[in-house]
Structure formats: structure tokens, C-alpha cells
Design an enzyme around this catalytic site. Sequence first.
Site, PDB file in Angstrom:
ATOM      1  N   HIS A 267       0.835  -1.207   0.000  1.00  0.00           N
ATOM      2  CA  HIS A 267       0.000   0.000   0.000  1.00  0.00           C
ATOM      3  C   HIS A 267       0.873   1.262   0.000  1.00  0.00           C
ATOM      4  O   HIS A 267       0.720   2.141  -0.862  1.00  0.00           O
ATOM      5  CB  HIS A 267      -0.916  -0.008   1.240  1.00  0.00           C
ATOM      6  N   GLU A 268       1.785   1.333   0.949  1.00  0.00           N
ATOM      7  CA  GLU A 268       2.618   2.546   1.058  1.00  0.00           C
ATOM      8  C   GLU A 268       3.536   2.687  -0.164  1.00  0.00           C
ATOM      9  O   GLU A 268       3.834   3.800  -0.596  1.00  0.00           O
ATOM     10  CB  GLU A 268       3.413   2.544   2.370  1.00  0.00           C
ATOM     11  N   HIS A 271       1.768   4.620  -2.767  1.00  0.00           N
ATOM     12  CA  HIS A 271       1.873   6.067  -2.551  1.00  0.00           C
ATOM     13  C   HIS A 271       3.241   6.564  -3.021  1.00  0.00           C
ATOM     14  O   HIS A 271       3.356   7.603  -3.676  1.00  0.00           O
ATOM     15  CB  HIS A 271       1.751   6.396  -1.058  1.00  0.00           C
ATOM     16  N   GLU A 297      -4.776   7.860  -2.682  1.00  0.00           N
ATOM     17  CA  GLU A 297      -5.264   6.552  -2.228  1.00  0.00           C
ATOM     18  C   GLU A 297      -5.626   5.649  -3.408  1.00  0.00           C
ATOM     19  O   GLU A 297      -5.505   4.431  -3.310  1.00  0.00           O
ATOM     20  CB  GLU A 297      -6.487   6.725  -1.319  1.00  0.00           C
TER      21      GLU A 297
END
Length: 507
Positions: A267-268, A271, A297
Site C-alpha cells: 500500500h505505502e 503512494h 489513495e
Amino acid sequence: MEKLHAIDREYRHLERTIAALQWDQETYLPPEGVEERAEQLALLEGIAHRRLTEPETGKLLAEAGSSAENPRGDASLPALERDFLRVMRRRYDRAVKLPPDFVTASARAEGLSQAAWAAARQNNDFAAFLPHLRTMIGIARAKAEYWGFGSGSSTRYDGLLDIYEPGMGEAEIGVLFAVLRNRLAALLKKIQGCTPPDTSFLKQSFPIEQQAAFNQKLMDYIGFNRRRGRLDTSAHPFTITLGSDDIRITTRYFPHNLLSGLFSVIHESGHALYEMGFPPELRGACLADGASMAIHESQSRFWENVIGRSRPFWDGLFPLLQNFFPEQFAGVSAGHWYRAVNEVKPSLIRVDADEVSYSLHVILRFELEQQLIAGALEPEELPAAWREKTKEYLGIEIDASSPRSDADGVLQDIHWSMGSFGYFPSYVLGNLYGLQFTRKLRQDIPAFDNLIAAGNFGQIHTWLKDTIYRWGCRLEPAELLQKVTGEPLRVEPFLEYIEGKYGELYH
Ligand code: ZN
């Protein structure tokens, strides 16, 4: 224009210096260093705020033809400069309306509030956090009022949402969320009547050193350039940009939960890839930023879910994971793993939630925020309201006297301790944007699944760069979505993806 660019660059350097101290606070700062760090951050926030709001900035913006009515300025300027003016104007107007004393006091309160939250969460002690929460709500409400929200048809909460998602108000979000809530709750009910997948092999010990070593490989595998970023641990996973070539992510590890640390890293990384992918002409400028929190997101959740929880991804990567945990995964196939990591099982923790129940966690927070900011719910009533909605939306009863009742409930997220009211909806809006982008991406790259299975992400990176990253925040979220997909924001592509994927998984 040159003078404005110089102000922007200086402001950005200050922002990133602040980010370095914040990153340190969340990763390595010893507990007793917190109070002085709060002073340091408050000082720097004050300096940055003054730099941006000097009368000179306003004068230069006006000279370039930029005003509240015409933020993009003189029509004869190149498009890039006009987009720069729009973003500078928005920042300037936002900042200049906040009194300097208020900014300094808010930054100090925020530092203390975050530290109090971390301790309260550890000790399951909501009462210890309550005074800070009250302060943070007060600051958020005051901010919205300084900006001119809360009169006429706009609400204070609209003003806070606008920080993260320009142009989107609570009424519009409420309409989208109502559809999601009903369809997802119905799907959840159906799934709960089905046979759950076998997840017994996940309930083992996964040494943290092994998890960390695998995650380094995982970052390389999906194309995270570790010469331009790094991975550390913190109480709550996050991504923070310290420079154009210094993008840091964090995760957290639990010895008996492999999935939490691993999927946070994907997830990170999503980003971070966005932050690393802005084009050279935007480098170091305010335009090198995500179009909005929800667009950010959309990128993280695209990597985490659309790619990271897909069958082809693990067909390609599972053998490597098995090498890291040969005993734990003896006799486990990629298919078993795929079904297990997509198990739908409502739980208390948002960041560990499955894709079906995830949005319900967010909708719960959105509704509570609406009430808190409107003054319809008192901060001390929050734990009880939290338990009530958790039962209603997720079907989970929290025992108020259990030793982690609030730690795993109302205290689980960092956002409110930082005063980030209005941020939560971004996660779900990000899902919506993300699946609309994905639909277009699949049309443009028909071999999408095969490329993922082969661990060959080059074309996907290029598509994201050429289609989304290249704009930075030159376009507003709705404009970007229109440009990429030709559509406004809709819930259908996301719901079709969820209902299709989980319909198949649960037969
Ligand atoms: Zn995120």
C-alpha cells in the site's frame, strides 16, 4: 513568476524539513524527546506559514493576474505557469486566512496530541486522550470558520473535506456512501453464509526479521527504487516525502500476523511510486504533488488490492514467499494463499480489513466525523457511538470492559490525533477513482493479468506515469478523472469489481 517560484521552492524546503522531523518523531524519537520536538515543529510551521503569507506573495500573485475569481491568472501565460498560479493561489488564500498565532498554537497542540494518542492507545486509556481530542476538534472547527465555511449552505465539515478532496462536499459523499453501504452490507451478509477459506496456515509464527527481509524483496519486485526511498517501522504505516528523491514508507510487524506488515508495504509503496513518478518539469515545485488525497489513495489501493491481492500477482510471487517461510508454507499452493489473503471476515482494525468490509470502516468514521464537527456528538460520547456503529455495520460487538476495547476501537487510527478530520473519506473515494482508472488501464493494456503474473510491471508503470503521475496536481481530481476515463466519479466500477471478484471466490 520567478519570484513566486523562489517563494514556492523555499516554502517546499521548509515543508520537507518539517517532514523529516515528523518522520523521525514517528520512527526513532525517544519518548522523552517529544515535548521539545513539538516546540521545534511549531517554530518551523510558523516560519513556513509566514514565508507563504508575506504580503509580497499576494502582490506577486495579483501582478500575475491571479485572483480568487481567476486563480490561473493571465491567459497569455503558458499552461504550466497558469496551473502553478492556481495551486499557489489556493495555498496562499488558505494560509493567509489563518492567524500566525493560531498556526503556531495548532502545531504545538498537534505534536502533544499525537504523543498523547500513542500513549493512550498503548494503555487503552481514552480518557487520557480526551482533552487533546477536544482541542483538535476545536482547532478543526476554527480552521473551517477562518476559511469561511459553516455559513450559508456550506458546512464546517465541507471546509475540512475540501483540504483533502477539492470540490467534494459532505452531501455528495453521503450520496455515494449510502449506495456503497447498502450494496456492501448485502454482499457481506451473503458471504457470511458461505464456507470460509482455509486460513489455518496463516496462524503460525512468522519471525519479524524474515518478514522485513521479504518486504525488501517485495519492494524491488514491484519497482520501488530503494535508492530514492526507504522502509522503516512505526505505530501506524505511512508514506512521507522528504525530497524529490527521498520518499519514505513505514510498516509495522506482528510475529503472528504476516499479512499486516506485508500489505502495508505494498500500500505505502503505491503512494511512494506516485511521489517518485512526477515528471522533471514539476520537480521541487508545489505542482509535484498528488491531485488529492483520494487520488493518492487510488494509487496505493491499486497496488495493494487490484494488483497485490490478485491471483496473477501471487502466481508470480508466491514461490519467493515460500522460500522465505518454507516450514510455514509447506504444502500450501498459490491458490490457497490467494483465497486466504482475500478472506472476508469483518474485524475491528481498519488497516487490516478485507476489501468488502473496508469501506464500512470508513463510512463509520465519516458519519462520526460529520457529527463531531457539527457538534451533534460530544467527544466523550465517541467510544460508545463507535461501539454502536461497529455492531451495526460490521456485526462485531465490542466489550467496553475488555483490555483493548478502545485501543482496537476509537483509538486505532492516528488521524484525529493530528486533527485530520475529513481525511477518512479519501480512502473510499480512492477505491472509486482507482477502479475507474483500472478499467481504462485494462482497455489500454489487454495483457494486464499476464504482465502481473510475469512480475513484469514496466508497461503498467509507464501507463501510470503517462496518464496520472505526469499531471502532479495540475488538474483537480474531477478533471483528472474526466481526462483519463471521460467520466465523472461513480460507484459502479468499484462495486462490479468487488462483486465479481468475491462472487467468484465465494462461489
Ligand atoms: Zn494510504
